[in-house]
Design a protein around this motif. Structure first.
Motif, mmCIF file in Angstrom:
data_model
loop_
_atom_site.group_PDB
_atom_site.id
_atom_site.type_symbol
_atom_site.label_atom_id
_atom_site.label_comp_id
_atom_site.label_asym_id
_atom_site.label_seq_id
_atom_site.Cartn_x
_atom_site.Cartn_y
_atom_site.Cartn_z
ATOM 1 N N THR A 93 0.791 -1.230 0.000
ATOM 2 C CA THR A 93 0.000 0.000 0.000
ATOM 3 C C THR A 93 0.823 1.281 0.000
ATOM 4 O O THR A 93 0.268 2.354 -0.196
ATOM 5 C CB THR A 93 -0.917 0.037 1.246
ATOM 6 N N VAL A 94 2.142 1.192 0.209
ATOM 7 C CA VAL A 94 2.916 2.432 0.322
ATOM 8 C C VAL A 94 3.933 2.531 -0.826
ATOM 9 O O VAL A 94 3.601 2.955 -1.919
ATOM 10 C CB VAL A 94 3.618 2.539 1.698
ATOM 11 N N HIS A 95 5.183 2.101 -0.589
ATOM 12 C CA HIS A 95 6.227 2.246 -1.605
ATOM 13 C C HIS A 95 6.201 1.118 -2.637
ATOM 14 O O HIS A 95 6.420 1.354 -3.825
ATOM 15 C CB HIS A 95 7.603 2.309 -0.942
ATOM 16 N N GLN A 96 5.964 -0.093 -2.194
ATOM 17 C CA GLN A 96 6.000 -1.245 -3.086
ATOM 18 C C GLN A 96 5.258 -2.400 -2.439
ATOM 19 O O GLN A 96 4.979 -2.377 -1.240
ATOM 20 C CB GLN A 96 7.448 -1.653 -3.369
ATOM 21 N N LEU A 215 -6.127 -1.889 9.738
ATOM 22 C CA LEU A 215 -7.177 -1.632 8.760
ATOM 23 C C LEU A 215 -7.502 -0.137 8.770
ATOM 24 O O LEU A 215 -7.832 0.419 9.817
ATOM 25 C CB LEU A 215 -8.430 -2.440 9.114
ATOM 26 N N PRO A 216 -7.404 0.544 7.627
ATOM 27 C CA PRO A 216 -7.689 1.981 7.611
ATOM 28 C C PRO A 216 -9.176 2.247 7.870
ATOM 29 O O PRO A 216 -10.039 1.541 7.336
ATOM 30 C CB PRO A 216 -7.283 2.413 6.203
ATOM 31 N N PRO A 217 -9.514 3.261 8.669
ATOM 32 C CA PRO A 217 -10.921 3.544 9.011
ATOM 33 C C PRO A 217 -11.651 4.271 7.886
ATOM 34 O O PRO A 217 -11.988 5.451 8.005
ATOM 35 C CB PRO A 217 -10.784 4.425 10.257
ATOM 36 N N VAL A 218 -11.913 3.561 6.795
ATOM 37 C CA VAL A 218 -12.486 4.204 5.606
ATOM 38 C C VAL A 218 -13.976 3.935 5.438
ATOM 39 O O VAL A 218 -14.561 4.287 4.411
ATOM 40 C CB VAL A 218 -11.729 3.743 4.337
ATOM 41 N N GLY A 219 -14.603 3.318 6.440
ATOM 42 C CA GLY A 219 -16.035 3.051 6.350
ATOM 43 C C GLY A 219 -16.336 1.690 5.748
ATOM 44 O O GLY A 219 -15.543 0.754 5.836
ATOM 45 N N LEU A 220 -17.496 1.584 5.102
ATOM 46 C CA LEU A 220 -17.960 0.299 4.571
ATOM 47 C C LEU A 220 -17.171 -0.089 3.312
ATOM 48 O O LEU A 220 -17.120 0.664 2.342
ATOM 49 C CB LEU A 220 -19.452 0.389 4.229
ATOM 50 N N ILE A 221 -16.531 -1.261 3.348
ATOM 51 C CA ILE A 221 -15.749 -1.746 2.211
ATOM 52 C C ILE A 221 -16.026 -3.234 1.988
ATOM 53 O O ILE A 221 -16.478 -3.936 2.896
ATOM 54 C CB ILE A 221 -14.227 -1.563 2.427
ATOM 55 N N VAL A 234 -17.465 -5.214 5.251
ATOM 56 C CA VAL A 234 -17.128 -4.881 6.641
ATOM 57 C C VAL A 234 -17.096 -3.372 6.813
ATOM 58 O O VAL A 234 -16.834 -2.624 5.860
ATOM 59 C CB VAL A 234 -15.756 -5.471 7.057
ATOM 60 N N ASP A 235 -17.354 -2.940 8.031
ATOM 61 C CA ASP A 235 -17.263 -1.520 8.368
ATOM 62 C C ASP A 235 -15.862 -1.275 8.935
ATOM 63 O O ASP A 235 -15.607 -1.543 10.110
ATOM 64 C CB ASP A 235 -18.338 -1.136 9.379
ATOM 65 N N ALA A 236 -14.971 -0.778 8.100
ATOM 66 C CA ALA A 236 -13.578 -0.588 8.507
ATOM 67 C C ALA A 236 -13.423 0.502 9.563
ATOM 68 O O ALA A 236 -12.369 0.593 10.209
ATOM 69 C CB ALA A 236 -12.725 -0.242 7.290
ATOM 70 N N TYR A 244 -10.123 -6.716 15.689
ATOM 71 C CA TYR A 244 -10.099 -8.116 15.248
ATOM 72 C C TYR A 244 -9.067 -8.303 14.135
ATOM 73 O O TYR A 244 -8.322 -9.280 14.123
ATOM 74 C CB TYR A 244 -11.485 -8.522 14.749
ATOM 75 N N TYR A 245 -9.045 -7.354 13.214
ATOM 76 C CA TYR A 245 -8.102 -7.408 12.091
ATOM 77 C C TYR A 245 -6.661 -7.410 12.604
ATOM 78 O O TYR A 245 -5.828 -8.234 12.182
ATOM 79 C CB TYR A 245 -8.347 -6.208 11.182
ATOM 80 N N THR A 246 -6.347 -6.496 13.531
ATOM 81 C CA THR A 246 -5.007 -6.419 14.114
ATOM 82 C C THR A 246 -4.675 -7.672 14.902
ATOM 83 O O THR A 246 -3.549 -8.184 14.846
ATOM 84 C CB THR A 246 -4.887 -5.178 15.017
#
Length: 288
Positions: A93-96, A215-221, A234-236, A244-246
């Motif tokens: 998700t960042v550099h590579q 998990l980024p808190p971006v809402g429903l994904i 899921v509701d992020a 739970y994800y962590t």
């Protein structure tokens, strides 16, 4: 990627990783991984301070002057790279992504090995062994390995470290230095790792992305499991979902650390947005 693009990437990786191997890791690698023993090299005249136990009495008697035997370390070793090419390896998700970082690390290790006249081989694995490249020496062999790392497409998506280690244990006839590179998002491999560690010098390189853990808190994904293809909404932004994800990541990480510790193997962790050079250099120096 077409052939021209692959060759361009191979060249770019070669220039970067070869420089690192030559100027940063050459001494550290040699010190970290010792040869199998000492072999006779030559004799020379005795000098003040030489160990009297190294005197060659036959040559000394022949020339009526003390000579000593000179020994040098047997450096030829076999390095095996066990590389996770499952679907989760292309996440980043960042550099590579993890696969690209793994490719660079493999290139650094491979060039460091051939600089010390060692052989290098590779096993690509997912649910099982996808491809086996027997150990060889030489720059052309290393460039072939890099091309395969860049272009190889696995037939399966999952991860089975246990079966990969079993295959390697059966295939490897001689003691090797083994680098197992994976995100280790799969368990049940401790027994196979323990068996491998008894015969080989095992080193795990845990390659992960920050979003494997948080998990980024971006809402429903709609979350998709890269290896099983399972989908779930899921509701992020939900704290319980984030926890739970962590927790799932930490469980895999804890199992990984415990498995390597109990088996007597070593483990290095590298994140996709961090400097892997520093992590590898610290590892080599701690082993020296």
């Amino acid at each position: 990627m077409d052939t021209a693009e692959i060759l361009k990437k191979v060249r770019r990786i070669e220039m970067k990783t070869r420089g690192l191997s030559n100027h940063i890791f050459s001494g550290e690698y040699h010190s970290a991984f010792k040869g199998r023993g000492m072999s006779f090299s030559e004799v020379r005249e005795y000098q003040f301070g030489d160990d009297v136990r190294s005197i060659d009495w036959n040559v000394t008697a022949r020339f009526n002057h003390p000579f000593v035997k000179i020994f040098e370390e047997e450096r030829e070793l076999t390095v095996m790279l066990l590389v996770d090419v499952s679907e989760s390896s292309v996440f980043g998700t960042v550099h590579q992504n993890k696969r690209n970082l793994t490719t660079e690390i493999c290139a650094v290790l491979a060039f460091s090995a051939i600089n010390n006249n060692d052989k290098v081989g590779v096993i690509f694995f997912s649910d099982g062994v996808e491809k086996y490249i027997p150990p060889k020496k030489g720059k052309s062999h290393i460039l072939f390995i890099i091309r395969e790392l860049l272009s190889f497409k696995p037939k399966k998506k999952g991860t089975n470290i246990r079966e990969t280690l079993r295959f390697f244990n059966n295939a490897a006839k001689k003691r090797s230095i083994v680098f197992l590179l994976s995100d280790f998002l799969a368990g049940d491999y401790q027994d196979a790792l323990t068996i491998a560690s008894r015969r080989h010098d095992m080193v795990g390189i845990h390659v992960y992305d920050q979003r494997d853990k948080e998990l980024p808190p971006v809402g429903l994904i709609q979350a998709v499991d890269a290896e099983t293809g399972g989908r779930q909404w899921v509701d992020a932004a939900d704290k319980r979902v984030q926890q739970y994800y962590t927790q799932q990541f930490l469980q895999h990480t804890q199992y990984c650390r415990s498995a390597f510790l109990k088996s007597g193997a070593e483990l290095v962790s590298v994140r996709t947005d961090e400097d892997y050079v520093k992590a590898l250099q610290t590892f080599f120096l701690n082993r020296a």
